[in-house]
Write a protein that holds these residues in place. Structure first.
Motif, PDB file in Angstrom:
ATOM      1  N   THR A  13       0.409  -1.277  -0.133  1.00 16.71           N
ATOM      2  CA  THR A  13      -0.267  -0.094   0.160  1.00 16.71           C
ATOM      3  C   THR A  13       0.767   1.100  -0.251  1.00 16.71           C
ATOM      4  O   THR A  13       0.649   2.140  -1.144  1.00 16.71           O
ATOM      5  CB  THR A  13      -0.743   0.138   1.009  1.00 16.71           C
ATOM      6  OG1 THR A  13      -1.287  -1.227   1.401  1.00 16.71           O
ATOM      7  CG2 THR A  13      -1.840   0.597   1.593  1.00 16.71           C
ATOM      8  N   GLY A 132      -3.189  -8.734   8.080  1.00 12.09           N
ATOM      9  CA  GLY A 132      -3.321  -6.789   8.185  1.00 12.09           C
ATOM     10  C   GLY A 132      -4.378  -7.200   6.570  1.00 12.09           C
ATOM     11  O   GLY A 132      -5.300  -7.885   6.831  1.00 12.09           O
ATOM     12  N   THR A 133      -4.304  -6.686   5.569  1.00 14.05           N
ATOM     13  CA  THR A 133      -4.377  -6.469   3.938  1.00 14.05           C
ATOM     14  C   THR A 133      -4.293  -8.169   4.218  1.00 14.05           C
ATOM     15  O   THR A 133      -4.731  -8.980   3.245  1.00 14.05           O
ATOM     16  CB  THR A 133      -4.065  -6.228   3.472  1.00 14.05           C
ATOM     17  OG1 THR A 133      -4.031  -4.772   3.554  1.00 14.05           O
ATOM     18  CG2 THR A 133      -4.723  -5.957   1.775  1.00 14.05           C
ATOM     19  N   GLY A 134      -3.544  -9.010   3.922  1.00 11.50           N
ATOM     20  CA  GLY A 134      -2.527 -10.221   3.986  1.00 11.50           C
ATOM     21  C   GLY A 134      -2.659 -11.365   5.331  1.00 11.50           C
ATOM     22  O   GLY A 134      -2.561 -10.311   6.474  1.00 11.50           O
ATOM     23  N   GLY A 184      -7.624  -9.504   7.450  1.00 12.00           N
ATOM     24  CA  GLY A 184      -8.896  -8.469   7.283  1.00 12.00           C
ATOM     25  C   GLY A 184      -9.760  -8.877   6.133  1.00 12.00           C
ATOM     26  O   GLY A 184     -10.869  -8.983   6.951  1.00 12.00           O
ATOM     27  N   PRO A 185      -9.854  -8.755   5.173  1.00  8.56           N
ATOM     28  CA  PRO A 185     -10.576  -9.316   4.010  1.00  8.56           C
ATOM     29  C   PRO A 185     -11.573  -9.980   4.870  1.00  8.56           C
ATOM     30  O   PRO A 185     -12.707 -10.021   4.467  1.00  8.56           O
ATOM     31  CB  PRO A 185      -9.836  -9.451   2.771  1.00  8.56           C
ATOM     32  CG  PRO A 185      -9.027  -8.227   3.301  1.00  8.56           C
ATOM     33  CD  PRO A 185      -8.192  -8.535   3.974  1.00  8.56           C
ATOM     34  N   GLU A 188     -14.185  -9.998   7.106  1.00  6.61           N
ATOM     35  CA  GLU A 188     -15.149  -8.921   6.837  1.00  6.61           C
ATOM     36  C   GLU A 188     -15.864  -9.538   6.068  1.00  6.61           C
ATOM     37  O   GLU A 188     -17.210 -10.153   5.489  1.00  6.61           O
ATOM     38  CB  GLU A 188     -14.464  -7.363   6.085  1.00  6.61           C
ATOM     39  CG  GLU A 188     -13.495  -6.935   6.882  1.00  6.61           C
ATOM     40  CD  GLU A 188     -12.610  -5.562   6.545  1.00  6.61           C
ATOM     41  OE1 GLU A 188     -12.430  -5.781   5.458  1.00  6.61           O
ATOM     42  OE2 GLU A 188     -12.729  -4.558   7.487  1.00  6.61           O
ATOM     43  N   ALA A 196     -14.045  -4.946   9.988  1.00  8.83           N
ATOM     44  CA  ALA A 196     -13.131  -5.586  10.731  1.00  8.83           C
ATOM     45  C   ALA A 196     -12.915  -4.866  12.293  1.00  8.83           C
ATOM     46  O   ALA A 196     -13.764  -5.681  13.836  1.00  8.83           O
ATOM     47  CB  ALA A 196     -11.785  -5.755  10.670  1.00  8.83           C
ATOM     48  N   TYR A 197     -13.048  -3.840  12.524  1.00  4.46           N
ATOM     49  CA  TYR A 197     -13.336  -2.713  13.551  1.00  4.46           C
ATOM     50  C   TYR A 197     -14.128  -2.696  14.193  1.00  4.46           C
ATOM     51  O   TYR A 197     -14.748  -2.152  15.042  1.00  4.46           O
ATOM     52  CB  TYR A 197     -12.790  -1.312  13.161  1.00  4.46           C
ATOM     53  CG  TYR A 197     -12.631  -0.506  12.684  1.00  4.46           C
ATOM     54  CD1 TYR A 197     -13.651  -0.052  11.983  1.00  4.46           C
ATOM     55  CD2 TYR A 197     -11.499  -1.363  11.343  1.00  4.46           C
ATOM     56  CE1 TYR A 197     -14.204   0.482  11.261  1.00  4.46           C
ATOM     57  CE2 TYR A 197     -11.836  -0.095   9.984  1.00  4.46           C
ATOM     58  CZ  TYR A 197     -12.939   0.967   9.939  1.00  4.46           C
ATOM     59  OH  TYR A 197     -13.350   1.658   8.907  1.00  4.46           O
ATOM     60  N   GLY A 233      -0.154  -5.472  13.065  1.00  9.65           N
ATOM     61  CA  GLY A 233      -0.682  -5.609  11.410  1.00  9.65           C
ATOM     62  C   GLY A 233      -2.236  -5.502  11.694  1.00  9.65           C
ATOM     63  O   GLY A 233      -2.756  -5.271  13.091  1.00  9.65           O
ATOM     64  N   GLY A 234      -2.837  -4.020  11.364  1.00 10.91           N
ATOM     65  CA  GLY A 234      -4.314  -4.146  11.746  1.00 10.91           C
ATOM     66  C   GLY A 234      -5.548  -4.867  12.306  1.00 10.91           C
ATOM     67  O   GLY A 234      -6.343  -4.209  13.526  1.00 10.91           O
ATOM     68  N   VAL A 235      -5.313  -6.481  12.169  1.00 15.29           N
ATOM     69  CA  VAL A 235      -6.478  -6.934  12.988  1.00 15.29           C
ATOM     70  C   VAL A 235      -5.725  -7.429  14.381  1.00 15.29           C
ATOM     71  O   VAL A 235      -6.763  -7.195  15.190  1.00 15.29           O
ATOM     72  CB  VAL A 235      -6.530  -8.197  12.058  1.00 15.29           C
ATOM     73  CG1 VAL A 235      -7.900  -9.729  12.657  1.00 15.29           C
ATOM     74  CG2 VAL A 235      -7.010  -8.493  10.526  1.00 15.29           C
ATOM     75  N   LYS A 237      -5.075  -4.746  16.233  1.00 16.65           N
ATOM     76  CA  LYS A 237      -4.989  -4.194  17.291  1.00 16.65           C
ATOM     77  C   LYS A 237      -6.500  -4.363  17.857  1.00 16.65           C
ATOM     78  O   LYS A 237      -6.879  -3.972  18.929  1.00 16.65           O
ATOM     79  CB  LYS A 237      -5.823  -2.770  16.170  1.00 16.65           C
ATOM     80  CG  LYS A 237      -4.592  -2.783  15.685  1.00 16.65           C
ATOM     81  CD  LYS A 237      -4.970  -0.784  14.863  1.00 16.65           C
ATOM     82  CE  LYS A 237      -3.503  -0.465  14.251  1.00 16.65           C
ATOM     83  NZ  LYS A 237      -3.804   0.151  13.128  1.00 16.65           N
ATOM     84  N   GLN A 238      -7.271  -5.590  17.543  1.00 16.45           N
ATOM     85  CA  GLN A 238      -8.430  -6.513  18.103  1.00 16.45           C
ATOM     86  C   GLN A 238      -7.483  -6.508  19.223  1.00 16.45           C
ATOM     87  O   GLN A 238      -7.357  -8.033  19.311  1.00 16.45           O
ATOM     88  CB  GLN A 238      -9.230  -7.216  17.701  1.00 16.45           C
ATOM     89  CG  GLN A 238     -10.069  -6.826  16.468  1.00 16.45           C
ATOM     90  CD  GLN A 238     -11.152  -5.636  16.900  1.00 16.45           C
ATOM     91  OE1 GLN A 238     -11.621  -6.143  17.420  1.00 16.45           O
ATOM     92  NE2 GLN A 238     -11.341  -4.528  16.077  1.00 16.45           N
TER      93      GLN A 238
HETATM   94  P1  ADP Z   1      -1.999  -3.449   5.168  1.00 14.38           P
HETATM   95  O1  ADP Z   1      -1.538  -4.950   5.693  1.00 14.38           O
HETATM   96  O2  ADP Z   1      -1.961  -2.776   3.796  1.00 14.38           O
HETATM   97  O3  ADP Z   1      -0.017  -2.746   5.768  1.00 14.38           O
HETATM   98  P2  ADP Z   1      -3.100  -2.615   8.255  1.00 14.38           P
HETATM   99  O4  ADP Z   1      -2.327  -4.392   8.973  1.00 14.38           O
HETATM  100  O5  ADP Z   1      -3.952  -1.888   8.501  1.00 14.38           O
HETATM  101  O6  ADP Z   1      -2.204  -2.850   6.468  1.00 14.38           O
HETATM  102  O7  ADP Z   1      -4.512  -4.114   7.094  1.00 14.38           O
HETATM  103  C1  ADP Z   1      -5.484  -3.610   7.106  1.00 14.38           C
HETATM  104  C2  ADP Z   1      -6.418  -4.645   7.464  1.00 14.38           C
HETATM  105  O8  ADP Z   1      -6.706  -5.105   8.742  1.00 14.38           O
HETATM  106  C3  ADP Z   1      -7.816  -4.408   6.674  1.00 14.38           C
HETATM  107  O9  ADP Z   1      -8.196  -5.048   6.166  1.00 14.38           O
HETATM  108  C4  ADP Z   1      -8.318  -4.078   7.981  1.00 14.38           C
HETATM  109  O10 ADP Z   1      -9.899  -4.465   8.053  1.00 14.38           O
HETATM  110  C5  ADP Z   1      -8.000  -4.904   8.903  1.00 14.38           C
HETATM  111  N1  ADP Z   1      -8.025  -3.552  10.343  1.00 14.38           N
HETATM  112  C6  ADP Z   1      -6.941  -2.751  10.498  1.00 14.38           C
HETATM  113  N2  ADP Z   1      -7.442  -1.616  11.583  1.00 14.38           N
HETATM  114  C7  ADP Z   1      -8.763  -2.870  12.830  1.00 14.38           C
HETATM  115  C8  ADP Z   1      -8.668  -2.822  13.998  1.00 14.38           C
HETATM  116  N3  ADP Z   1      -8.317  -1.575  14.650  1.00 14.38           N
HETATM  117  N4  ADP Z   1      -9.394  -3.988  14.242  1.00 14.38           N
HETATM  118  C9  ADP Z   1      -9.466  -4.939  13.364  1.00 14.38           C
HETATM  119  N5  ADP Z   1      -8.869  -4.826  12.266  1.00 14.38           N
HETATM  120  C10 ADP Z   1      -8.196  -4.344  11.618  1.00 14.38           C
END
Ligand code: ADP
Ligand code: ZN
Length: 290
Positions: A13, A132-134, A184-185, A188, A196-197, A233-235, A237-238
């Motif tokens: 990204t 995250g995205t992956g 993440g995808p 969702e 996801a959040y 990664g984003g997920v 954060k839960q």
């Molecule tokens: P990337 O993998 O692109 O570097 P991220 O690690 O933020 O970026 O991942 C993005 C994914 O994480 C998205 O699919 C989103 O659904 C999920 N995501 C981002 N923030 C949160 C959150 N606070 N809770 C749950 N899922 C999250």
């Protein structure tokens, strides 16, 4: 003259480029959107043209070729990302700056950052998993990032299905591999398109997610015996996932291997979004000192 070191965390990204001194004081750091190589790399070169660095470390999204004996060493290989498949990333960098390089995966540099300065400080080995995205993983073993003929692709391992999970999976290659069930995808899509959040913290979805992540932690524990497993990664954060992963890990492992205390063993990143760039800067310093 202060010696400077360069870092590129090349994500699907965005790219983060940074230059620091030997004490990790950041001189400048920029973010560049990952579009096509010609555009993105022009901005990377614009950034590094301003500095004279001792070495540059690159942690790249992949798959990439990390085999020094290969004709395509330094290339991004089979990514579906437009313009990046078969791109000679390292070659292009070398054509601009004749310095020592470290070339490895984005997850390996994050593992290295967490080992040296983050959640796995003081350890000789650790596993870094990003959801995250992956979904993917990198590892440091005996102080060195883990590579073989290529680099590990930890996100695509086969999973035993959760009995209540009917979701078919998101991976375009394998459908219900680890990434296909936990990224993440996937979370969702399983939830019917809810972000996801926005999924309630007590939803079954998180129990299913934790089951797969715990299963992965068990498999990696059996194979690598890392001193620490660090999730980013984003997920991840839960936060409610962590006790659930630990509990499910215990259930699935059935006490076969005595691990470190699970509260200290399966943990969240400490450096957050800085894990990768920190790892790169430290690897660049080490490379320059060789
Ligand atoms: P990337 O993998 O692109 O570097 P991220 O690690 O933020 O970026 O991942 C993005 C994914 O994480 C998205 O699919 C989103 O659904 C999920 N995501 C981002 N923030 C949160 C959150 N606070 N809770 C749950 N899922 C999250
Ligand atoms: Zn897969």
């Amino acid at each position: 003259m202060t010696k400077l070191y360069g870092a590129i965390e090349a994500g699907g990204t965005k790219f983060v480029c940074a230059v620091s001194d030997a004490d990790l004081n950041i001189v400048e750091r920029v973010q560049i959107p990952t579009t096509v190589p010609a555009e993105t790399m022009a901005q990377v070169f614009e950034f590094f043209d301003k500095y004279t660095v001792e070495a540059i470390a690159i942690g790249s999204f992949g798959p990439i070729d990390v085999n020094k004996n290969s004709a395509t060493y330094g290339y991004v290989t089979t990514t579906p990302k437009k313009g990046w498949a078969n791109y000679n990333f390292l070659g292009d960098m070398k054509a601009h700056y004749d310095v020592p390089y470290v070339w490895t995966t984005d997850v390996n540099v994050a593992a290295y950052g967490e080992l040296k300065r983050g959640a796995a400080k003081g350890c000789q080995s650790c596993l870094y998993l990003t959801v995250g995205t992956g979904m993917g993983g990198g590892a440091v073993v005996n102080g060195k990032v883990l590579e073989g003929f290529g680099h590990p692709e930890m996100g695509h391992i086969t999973m035993r299905r959760h009995p209540e999970d009917k979701y078919e999976g998101y991976c375009i290659y394998h459908k219900d591999c680890l990434e296909g069930l936990t990224c993440g995808p996937a979370v969702e899509e399983r939830a019917g398109g809810v972000k996801a959040y926005d999924i309630p913290k007590d939803a079954k979805d998180w129990e299913i997610e934790a089951y797969y992540l715990a299963q992965a932690c068990m498999d990696y524990t059996l194979i690598l015996s890392p001193e620490k497993i660090v999730f980013g990664g984003g997920v991840s954060k839960q936060e409610q996932l962590f006790p659930m992963i630990r509990e499910s890990f215990k259930e699935q492992m059935k006490d076969y291997v005595a691990t470190p205390d699970l509260d200290d063993y399966i943990v969240h990143v400490e450096l957050g979004d800085d894990a990768g760039i920190t790892g790169c800067l430290l690897l660049a310093m080490e490379e320059a000192a060789k």
